[in-house]
Design an enzyme around this catalytic site. Sequence first.
Site, PDB file in Angstrom:
ATOM      1  CE  LYS A 158      -3.856  -1.936   2.724  1.00  0.00           C
ATOM      2  NZ  LYS A 158      -4.685  -1.717   3.938  1.00  0.00           N
ATOM      3  N   GLY A 165      -8.405   3.231  -3.269  1.00  0.00           N
ATOM      4  CA  GLY A 165      -7.979   2.041  -3.997  1.00  0.00           C
ATOM      5  C   GLY A 165      -6.736   2.226  -4.835  1.00  0.00           C
ATOM      6  CD  GLU A 200      -1.895  -3.018   6.564  1.00  0.00           C
ATOM      7  OE1 GLU A 200      -1.902  -2.125   7.426  1.00  0.00           O
ATOM      8  OE2 GLU A 200      -2.895  -3.304   5.870  1.00  0.00           O
ATOM      9  CE  LYS A 201      -1.537 -13.939   5.847  1.00  0.00           C
ATOM     10  NZ  LYS A 201      -0.776 -14.865   4.992  1.00  0.00           N
ATOM     11  CE1 TYR A 202      -6.211  -8.322  -0.327  1.00  0.00           C
ATOM     12  CE2 TYR A 202      -6.214 -10.645  -0.916  1.00  0.00           C
ATOM     13  CZ  TYR A 202      -6.755  -9.378  -1.031  1.00  0.00           C
ATOM     14  OH  TYR A 202      -7.839  -9.160  -1.844  1.00  0.00           O
ATOM     15  CG  LEU A 203      -6.833  -9.885   6.829  1.00  0.00           C
ATOM     16  CD1 LEU A 203      -7.756  -9.128   7.772  1.00  0.00           C
ATOM     17  CD2 LEU A 203      -6.099 -10.978   7.575  1.00  0.00           C
ATOM     18  CG  HIS A 235      -9.553  -1.346  -3.226  1.00  0.00           C
ATOM     19  ND1 HIS A 235      -9.411  -2.313  -2.250  1.00  0.00           N
ATOM     20  CD2 HIS A 235      -8.682  -1.686  -4.218  1.00  0.00           C
ATOM     21  CE1 HIS A 235      -8.493  -3.184  -2.623  1.00  0.00           C
ATOM     22  NE2 HIS A 235      -8.034  -2.836  -3.822  1.00  0.00           N
ATOM     23  CD  GLU A 275     -12.690   3.374   6.084  1.00  0.00           C
ATOM     24  OE1 GLU A 275     -12.187   2.541   5.309  1.00  0.00           O
ATOM     25  OE2 GLU A 275     -13.391   4.314   5.689  1.00  0.00           O
ATOM     26  NE  ARG A 291     -12.825  11.714   3.537  1.00  0.00           N
ATOM     27  CZ  ARG A 291     -13.540  10.621   3.287  1.00  0.00           C
ATOM     28  NH1 ARG A 291     -14.799  10.537   3.703  1.00  0.00           N
ATOM     29  NH2 ARG A 291     -13.030   9.591   2.637  1.00  0.00           N
TER      30      ARG A 291
END
Length: 450
Positions: A158, A165, A200-203, A235, A275, A291
């Site tokens: 990311k 996205g 990051e680990k992708y779930l 996304h 999130e 926001r």
Amino acid sequence: MFNKILIANRGEIALRVVRAAREMGIATVAVHSTADSDAMHVRMADESVCIGPPSGTQSYLSVPAIISACEITGAEAIHPGYGFLSENAGFVQVVEDHDLTFIGPTAEHIRIMGDKITAKDTMKKLGVPCVPGSDGGVDTLEEAKRIGEEFGYPVIIKATAGGGGRGMKVAQNAQEMEKAFHTARAEGKSNFGNDEVYIEKYLTTPRHIEIQVFGDGKGRAVHLGERDCSLQRRHQKVFEEAPGPAISAEERATIGKVCADAVARINYTGAGTIEFLYENGEFYFIEMNTRLQVEHPVTEAIFGVDLVREQIRVASGMEMSFQQEDLTINGHSIEVRINAEKLPNFSPCPGRITQYHAPGGLGVRMDSALYDGYSIPPYYDSLIGKLIVHGRDRPEALARLKRALGELIVDGVDTTVPLFHALLEEEDVLSGGYNIHWLEHWLETNLGGS
């Protein structure tokens, strides 16, 4: 309380702020580009100022033009809506430097949460659960591959400044890492001017759950439950509901308190959304939006609060009008985003509205700036409306949504309304048995692509 506020946005969210301010007896100033001279928010506001040509960079993103509009009209505060400058810390600093009030969090909080690595590190320290991954930015492909082996594939790369996205790529194995790593960096550089990435680990089958929080900037904060935003395309959210069909009352109370306590500790001001990815009963922080969210109406529906009104109150120095014990969920609410897009490719479809009729009746709300004869300009986001329904429970909300979609008329352009008619025939949607990958798979199977 403010006497006059300027709304640094356009479309349905600008109109939404106008309505809240009017109920509070506050005058409003609409800013607009030359392409939006006939827009509904311009017609409805008490005053309007043209701030530039159609291009967003020369109008809605022009800080000097917006500050000048405040000075010309005597506006004391600026509501940013969502998008454009709503999460621009530099803009907030300029607003404060001109002795104006930004209706939202401080520049410092926007800056912290705007960088995803800093945000993740901050949330870890505040006790918010995070997705396993790199401790900071990843500079080399060799380091990226080492992290992939450490946490196990798949992983997601990311851009630290990414969003919507963009700058996000999945590597299913070591062979895919090189392309994913370089592509994510390139997208981060081209879209956000920053090529730093983290991993990051992708779930594999998570849901997208977000917690609405609200702080008074003085160490007190509350949560207003969660929204499930798992039905997404590339996304981008298309269907949101509250409360989440997969979240228990105990889970809601636990993660809600964690989030409220976290923002209270940093003296956060106003509305914010934390999130998470949710899988196998576990929550993993992914980002915080500093926001108002596009999907805020579903939270308003089940709690009976006006989040925009509350933003204005707190920004003016008043106390929050509710405490945690005052917030009780009533029923179920669903929102679908109506875009001017042509299926099956979702290509933008600007043009003139020849006929528009908004649905109505008990538990139906249509947030839109459309009207008969309005010409949707080609320069901005394709979102033209949000249809929100509220029912005593989820089945009633789904039935109401189906009925309201049948009443909605938007002629002259193609819209995504047929997508929602089709989704409401799917058992997984009716039962709430979906995850963040479900819609992409459905689109590929049913529309031949996504």
